[in-house]
Motif scaffolding. Structure first.
Motif, mmCIF file in Angstrom:
data_model
loop_
_atom_site.group_PDB
_atom_site.id
_atom_site.type_symbol
_atom_site.label_atom_id
_atom_site.label_comp_id
_atom_site.label_asym_id
_atom_site.label_seq_id
_atom_site.Cartn_x
_atom_site.Cartn_y
_atom_site.Cartn_z
ATOM 1 N N PHE A 233 46.759 25.333 9.789
ATOM 2 C CA PHE A 233 47.519 25.984 10.855
ATOM 3 C C PHE A 233 49.020 25.848 10.648
ATOM 4 C CE2 PHE A 233 49.358 26.573 15.066
ATOM 5 C CZ PHE A 233 48.671 27.689 15.515
ATOM 6 N N ILE A 234 49.449 24.703 10.135
ATOM 7 C CA ILE A 234 50.873 24.453 9.906
ATOM 8 C C ILE A 234 51.222 24.855 8.480
ATOM 9 C CG2 ILE A 234 52.685 22.697 9.807
ATOM 10 C CD1 ILE A 234 51.735 23.125 12.615
ATOM 11 N N GLY A 235 52.193 25.740 8.343
ATOM 12 C CA GLY A 235 52.604 26.206 7.026
ATOM 13 C C GLY A 235 52.279 27.671 6.851
ATOM 14 N N SER A 236 53.202 28.395 6.254
ATOM 15 C CA SER A 236 52.998 29.818 6.016
ATOM 16 C C SER A 236 53.508 30.179 4.617
ATOM 17 C CB SER A 236 53.723 30.661 7.076
ATOM 18 O OG SER A 236 53.496 32.039 6.869
ATOM 19 N N PRO A 237 52.587 30.575 3.738
ATOM 20 C CA PRO A 237 51.136 30.679 3.869
ATOM 21 C C PRO A 237 50.490 29.303 4.077
ATOM 22 C CG PRO A 237 51.934 31.851 1.926
ATOM 23 C CD PRO A 237 53.061 31.002 2.401
ATOM 24 N N PRO A 238 49.245 29.288 4.588
ATOM 25 C CA PRO A 238 48.601 28.007 4.890
ATOM 26 C C PRO A 238 48.200 27.245 3.630
ATOM 27 C CG PRO A 238 47.069 29.814 5.221
ATOM 28 C CD PRO A 238 48.403 30.437 4.949
ATOM 29 N N MET A 239 47.873 25.969 3.822
ATOM 30 C CA MET A 239 47.432 25.142 2.707
ATOM 31 C C MET A 239 46.144 25.691 2.094
ATOM 32 S SD MET A 239 46.418 21.065 2.674
ATOM 33 C CE MET A 239 48.027 20.493 3.169
ATOM 34 N N ASN A 240 46.035 25.615 0.789
ATOM 35 C CA ASN A 240 44.784 25.925 0.107
ATOM 36 C C ASN A 240 43.820 24.764 0.310
ATOM 37 O OD1 ASN A 240 45.586 28.421 -1.536
ATOM 38 N ND2 ASN A 240 47.150 26.964 -2.192
ATOM 39 N N ILE A 241 42.627 25.036 0.811
ATOM 40 C CA ILE A 241 41.579 24.032 0.931
ATOM 41 C C ILE A 241 40.430 24.467 0.030
ATOM 42 C CG2 ILE A 241 39.980 22.840 2.466
ATOM 43 C CD1 ILE A 241 42.854 22.164 3.088
ATOM 44 N N LEU A 242 40.123 23.641 -0.964
ATOM 45 C CA LEU A 242 39.146 24.007 -1.986
ATOM 46 C C LEU A 242 37.967 23.040 -1.956
ATOM 47 C CD1 LEU A 242 41.731 24.625 -4.838
ATOM 48 C CD2 LEU A 242 40.588 26.375 -3.460
ATOM 49 N N ASP A 243 36.771 23.599 -2.052
ATOM 50 C CA ASP A 243 35.549 22.790 -2.073
ATOM 51 C C ASP A 243 35.281 22.393 -3.524
ATOM 52 O OD1 ASP A 243 33.174 21.573 -1.625
ATOM 53 O OD2 ASP A 243 32.134 23.325 -0.827
ATOM 54 N N MET A 244 35.633 21.166 -3.871
ATOM 55 C CA MET A 244 35.543 20.706 -5.252
ATOM 56 C C MET A 244 34.571 19.540 -5.371
ATOM 57 S SD MET A 244 39.592 20.800 -6.247
ATOM 58 C CE MET A 244 39.291 20.605 -7.990
ATOM 59 N N ASP A 245 34.026 19.357 -6.556
ATOM 60 C CA ASP A 245 33.219 18.176 -6.867
ATOM 61 C C ASP A 245 34.159 17.114 -7.415
ATOM 62 O OD1 ASP A 245 30.724 19.304 -6.143
ATOM 63 O OD2 ASP A 245 30.676 20.386 -8.050
ATOM 64 N N ILE A 246 34.287 16.021 -6.673
ATOM 65 C CA ILE A 246 35.228 14.973 -7.075
ATOM 66 C C ILE A 246 34.444 13.713 -7.412
ATOM 67 C CG2 ILE A 246 37.174 13.550 -6.308
ATOM 68 C CD1 ILE A 246 37.952 15.926 -4.481
ATOM 69 N N TYR A 247 34.610 13.232 -8.622
ATOM 70 C CA TYR A 247 33.913 12.032 -9.081
ATOM 71 C C TYR A 247 34.857 11.197 -9.926
ATOM 72 C CZ TYR A 247 30.461 8.999 -11.294
ATOM 73 O OH TYR A 247 29.775 7.907 -11.746
ATOM 74 N N GLN A 248 35.079 9.966 -9.465
ATOM 75 C CA GLN A 248 35.986 9.036 -10.130
ATOM 76 C C GLN A 248 37.361 9.677 -10.320
ATOM 77 O OE1 GLN A 248 33.866 7.548 -13.594
ATOM 78 N NE2 GLN A 248 32.641 6.175 -12.329
ATOM 79 N N ASP A 249 37.745 9.998 -11.556
ATOM 80 C CA ASP A 249 39.083 10.548 -11.781
ATOM 81 C C ASP A 249 39.066 12.033 -12.113
ATOM 82 O OD1 ASP A 249 37.903 10.343 -14.247
ATOM 83 O OD2 ASP A 249 39.666 9.533 -15.267
ATOM 84 N N LYS A 250 37.961 12.715 -11.782
ATOM 85 C CA LYS A 250 37.827 14.134 -12.107
ATOM 86 C C LYS A 250 37.577 14.931 -10.830
ATOM 87 C CE LYS A 250 37.753 13.803 -16.743
ATOM 88 N NZ LYS A 250 37.921 12.348 -16.874
#
Length: 365
Positions: A233-250
């Motif tokens: 909601f805050i910021g224009s354009p809005p923040m990118n929110i990405l559905d990622m697989d996060i494991y350890q340092d990747k």
């Protein structure tokens, strides 16, 4: 203490709950912005402070006094409505002074307050005009003047600038801040406009679907959002929110892997979070026409002109994100390499949508 305190306050209309378990303290003399989309409960919250709406459950305190049943006229509030609510048959000077006359304020005091308000809001030349003979900006200033002369302990504003054009809004925001710095009332300001919130507020209380999402300074709301909703909601354009697989340092997006910084990988392992969403603001992404060391490869979908910059919409294997560029050197279908700045990323729990916080090294920056 002219503070306002909500303790587990709910507001319902029949079975429809519009404000849900609100706990919020508005400090004496501060400018607090109630921000959120239409229907989030912010105007209802303001009207409960003014005494124009009843509290369904919970407790509302003003100046350490419980005011759930205290009539509006005894709360010493001055309010500016979105539609100005001027008396059409009264000229400017009478619109401003009417409330003071009803309260039987001495004539010399009325004159003193009114002259000061007319001078501050540049209304002297319009004091004999009727509202129908004023522009929207002038009517807005009359409504502000009427609230200013009351000199209440609490200054409540319900989207007062929404009917003004962009240029008038800028000057009106400055006037509002100047008024507050002169009288130092506890000011509560409702808006759906994040620019108004960031420029006027000492703190921002962001609401969504009747619930409080975050209360903090404009800087922290922008740079350290507490929830995914706040981030978008805050910021224009809005923040990118990405559905990622996060494991350890990747961190893997589709079939492309991003190397997390050691600070982030250690932090994630320490707190034991697994189901995470990855956030990055458009202005914190570097773009390149040649491969980058730590990023993704995508294709430009389209380019949006923002005047002094360009929004570049990019497809990364079916995931859309936006980056900002100062130059229009990108074209649809062009290959582009995307590099998020690691010190600017955000992580959120996918289930709760809450931020998981930040590594200590980033918080101390």
């Amino acid at each position: 203490m002219k503070e306002i305190r909500f303790e587990n306050v709910c507001k319902s209309y029949g079975k429809i709950e519009v404000v849900k378990d609100l706990n919020l303290t508005i400090k004496e003399g501060e400018r607090l912005i109630l921000l959120g989309p239409s229907g989030c409960g912010k105007s209802t919250t303001l009207r409960m402070i003014a005494g124009l709406e009843d509290v369904t459950s919970g407790s509302l305190y003003m100046d350490n006094q419980k005011v759930n049943d205290l009539p509006s006229g005894k709360r010493n509030v001055a309010m500016v409505f979105q539609n100005y609510a001027l008396y059409p048959h009264m000229n400017v000077i009478n619109n401003i002074t009417y409330g003071l006359k009803v309260q039987k304020v001495p004539a010399d005091e009325i004159n003193r307050r009114t002259e000061a308000a007319l001078e501050m809001l540049q209304l002297k030349e319009y004091k004999d005009r009727l509202p129908k003979d004023l522009s929207g900006g002038q009517r807005q200033r009359v409504a502000l003047a009427r609230a200013v002369v009351k000199q209440g302990d609490y200054f409540l504003l319900d989207e007062p600038l929404s009917n003004l054009d962009a240029q008038l809004r800028v000057s009106a925001r400055k006037e509002l801040v100047k008024i507050h710095e002169t009288y130092k009332q506890t000011l509560v300001y409702v808006t759906h406009d994040q620019v108004e919130a960031m420029t006027v507020g000492d703190r921002i209380a962001l609401m969504y679907q009747g619930r409080l999402q975050m209360v903090d300074t404009p800087d922290n709301v922008y740079h350290r959002p507490a929830t995914i909703f706040t981030a978008k909601f805050i910021g224009s354009p809005p923040m990118n929110i990405l559905d990622m697989d996060i494991y350890q340092d990747k961190a893997t997006l589709a079939n492309q892997t991003l190397q997390l910084s050691s600070d982030w990988s250690i932090y994630i392992q320490q707190i034991g979070e697994k189901e995470l969403a990855f956030g990055i603001r458009p202005e914190h992404i570097n773009l390149s026409k040649t491969p980058v060391q730590n990023g993704w490869k995508g294709h430009v979908k389209y380019v949006e002109n923002h005047g002094n910059s360009y929004g570049i919409y990019i497809d990364v294997e079916g995931n859309e994100l936006i980056a900002m560029s100062e130059s229009k050197k990108w074209w649809p279908n062009e290959l582009v390499y995307v590099e998020p700045r690691m010190e600017k990323i955000h992580m959120f729990n996918k289930q709760t949508t809450n931020s998981i916080g930040y590594p200590k090294s980033l918080i101390e920056e």
